[in-house]
Design an enzyme around this catalytic site. Structure first.
Site, PDB file in Angstrom:
ATOM      1  N   TYR A 190      -9.150  -5.504   5.330  1.00  0.00           N
ATOM      2  CA  TYR A 190      -8.752  -6.174   6.575  1.00  0.00           C
ATOM      3  C   TYR A 190      -9.918  -6.917   7.227  1.00  0.00           C
ATOM      4  CZ  TYR A 190      -4.053  -4.114   6.741  1.00  0.00           C
ATOM      5  OH  TYR A 190      -2.740  -3.796   6.494  1.00  0.00           O
TER       6      TYR A 190
ATOM      7  N   ASN B 195       3.578  -0.036  10.927  1.00  0.00           N
ATOM      8  CA  ASN B 195       4.755  -0.877  10.677  1.00  0.00           C
ATOM      9  C   ASN B 195       5.225  -0.865   9.221  1.00  0.00           C
ATOM     10  OD1 ASN B 195       2.655  -2.389   9.695  1.00  0.00           O
ATOM     11  ND2 ASN B 195       3.214  -4.280  10.734  1.00  0.00           N
TER      12      ASN B 195
ATOM     13  N   HIS C  30       3.057  -3.869   4.363  1.00  0.00           N
ATOM     14  CA  HIS C  30       2.186  -5.046   4.477  1.00  0.00           C
ATOM     15  C   HIS C  30       2.587  -6.031   3.389  1.00  0.00           C
ATOM     16  CE1 HIS C  30      -1.408  -7.603   4.395  1.00  0.00           C
ATOM     17  NE2 HIS C  30      -1.351  -7.480   3.082  1.00  0.00           N
TER      18      HIS C  30
ATOM     19  N   GLU D 119      -5.790 -10.275  -2.712  1.00  0.00           N
ATOM     20  CA  GLU D 119      -5.384  -8.893  -2.405  1.00  0.00           C
ATOM     21  C   GLU D 119      -4.996  -8.132  -3.684  1.00  0.00           C
ATOM     22  OE1 GLU D 119      -2.468  -9.200   0.777  1.00  0.00           O
ATOM     23  OE2 GLU D 119      -3.995  -9.943   2.169  1.00  0.00           O
TER      24      GLU D 119
ATOM     25  N   LYS E  80       2.829   1.544   3.730  1.00  0.00           N
ATOM     26  CA  LYS E  80       1.724   2.096   4.522  1.00  0.00           C
ATOM     27  C   LYS E  80       1.857   3.610   4.719  1.00  0.00           C
ATOM     28  CE  LYS E  80       0.741  -2.209   7.004  1.00  0.00           C
ATOM     29  NZ  LYS E  80       0.427  -2.806   8.322  1.00  0.00           N
TER      30      LYS E  80
ATOM     31  N   THR F  19       6.102  -8.609  12.108  1.00  0.00           N
ATOM     32  CA  THR F  19       5.048  -7.585  12.217  1.00  0.00           C
ATOM     33  C   THR F  19       5.417  -6.519  13.251  1.00  0.00           C
ATOM     34  OG1 THR F  19       3.426  -9.295  11.702  1.00  0.00           O
ATOM     35  CG2 THR F  19       2.569  -7.263  12.654  1.00  0.00           C
TER      36      THR F  19
HETATM   37  P1  CMP Z   1      -0.442  -6.262   8.396  1.00  0.00           P
HETATM   38  O1  CMP Z   1       0.562  -7.208   7.850  1.00  0.00           O
HETATM   39  O2  CMP Z   1      -0.842  -5.125   7.543  1.00  0.00           O
HETATM   40  O3  CMP Z   1      -1.759  -7.072   8.806  1.00  0.00           O
HETATM   41  C1  CMP Z   1      -2.583  -6.731   9.904  1.00  0.00           C
HETATM   42  C2  CMP Z   1      -2.052  -5.567  10.655  1.00  0.00           C
HETATM   43  O4  CMP Z   1      -2.633  -5.300  11.916  1.00  0.00           O
HETATM   44  C3  CMP Z   1      -0.598  -5.786  10.954  1.00  0.00           C
HETATM   45  O5  CMP Z   1       0.146  -5.659   9.760  1.00  0.00           O
HETATM   46  C4  CMP Z   1      -0.319  -4.728  12.025  1.00  0.00           C
HETATM   47  O6  CMP Z   1       0.188  -3.538  11.487  1.00  0.00           O
HETATM   48  C5  CMP Z   1      -1.714  -4.432  12.575  1.00  0.00           C
HETATM   49  N1  CMP Z   1      -1.766  -4.572  14.021  1.00  0.00           N
HETATM   50  C6  CMP Z   1      -2.056  -3.584  14.869  1.00  0.00           C
HETATM   51  N2  CMP Z   1      -2.017  -4.026  16.124  1.00  0.00           N
HETATM   52  C7  CMP Z   1      -1.685  -5.324  16.077  1.00  0.00           C
HETATM   53  C8  CMP Z   1      -1.504  -6.335  17.062  1.00  0.00           C
HETATM   54  N3  CMP Z   1      -1.626  -6.078  18.376  1.00  0.00           N
HETATM   55  N4  CMP Z   1      -1.166  -7.574  16.636  1.00  0.00           N
HETATM   56  C9  CMP Z   1      -1.037  -7.842  15.310  1.00  0.00           C
HETATM   57  N5  CMP Z   1      -1.204  -6.922  14.334  1.00  0.00           N
HETATM   58  C10 CMP Z   1      -1.529  -5.677  14.724  1.00  0.00           C
END
Ligand code: CMP
Length: 138
Positions: free
Chosen positions: A50, A113, A116, A127, A10, A92
């Site tokens: 998303y 984070n 992904h 994807e 990311k 996550t």
């Molecule tokens: P990802 O695996 O990319 O898929 C959805 C993303 O939403 C997740 O990683 C997080 O980085 C992001 N995200 C941001 N805020 C939240 C939250 N409160 N709970 C879960 N995912 C979140």
């Protein structure tokens, strides 16, 4: 497709300059890289990716962040690639991620984070097709 998964390094990780370290960790863990490129998504492209989260309160911040700078998109191959990549990434929320995982080491917050990964074989196929053409997969 069962041995393939999709991953993103990311924008936060690319900004920190740790994309090379993350790719090395992926190779050291036994994955083969079948597709790899650096992209900068538009907001609209990130919103499409998303879409399943569009009713979530964090959707705006998430798509703004994912279009805020370049990221590395990857197609990874390994036996049971989907769970194997999720294990290497960690939880996550980096505060809940196990020691030795990429998110524990490189993520700053639940939103930023670092990486992904697809959550199922079915979503991995969707994807991969969202980002890669057949010619870009080796
Ligand atoms: P990802 O695996 O990319 O898929 C959805 C993303 O939403 C997740 O990683 C997080 O980085 C992001 N995200 C941001 N805020 C939240 C939250 N409160 N709970 C879960 N995912 C979140």
């Amino acid at each position: 497709m069962s041995n393939l998964t999709f991953g993103i390094i990311k924008p936060d990780a690319v900004r920190k300059g740790v994309q090379g370290a993350i790719i090395q960790r992926i190779l050291d863990d036994g994955f083969k890289i079948r597709g790899l490129k650096l992209i900068h998504q538009t907001r609209k492209h990130a919103e499409g990716f998303y879409e399943v989260h569009k009713e979530r309160p964090f959707f705006g911040d998430l798509t703004e962040f994912m279009s805020s700078g370049p990221c590395v998109v990857m197609v990874l191959e390994k036996e049971n690639a989907v769970p194997a990549w999720r294990t290497l990434m960690g939880a996550t929320n980096p505060e809940e991620a196990d020691e030795g995982t990429l998110r524990r080491e490189f993520a700053s917050s639940i939103g930023e984070n670092a990486v992904h990964g697809s959550d199922s074989e079915e979503n991995a196929a969707i994807e991969i097709a969202y980002f890669f053409s057949k010619l870009e997969l080796v």
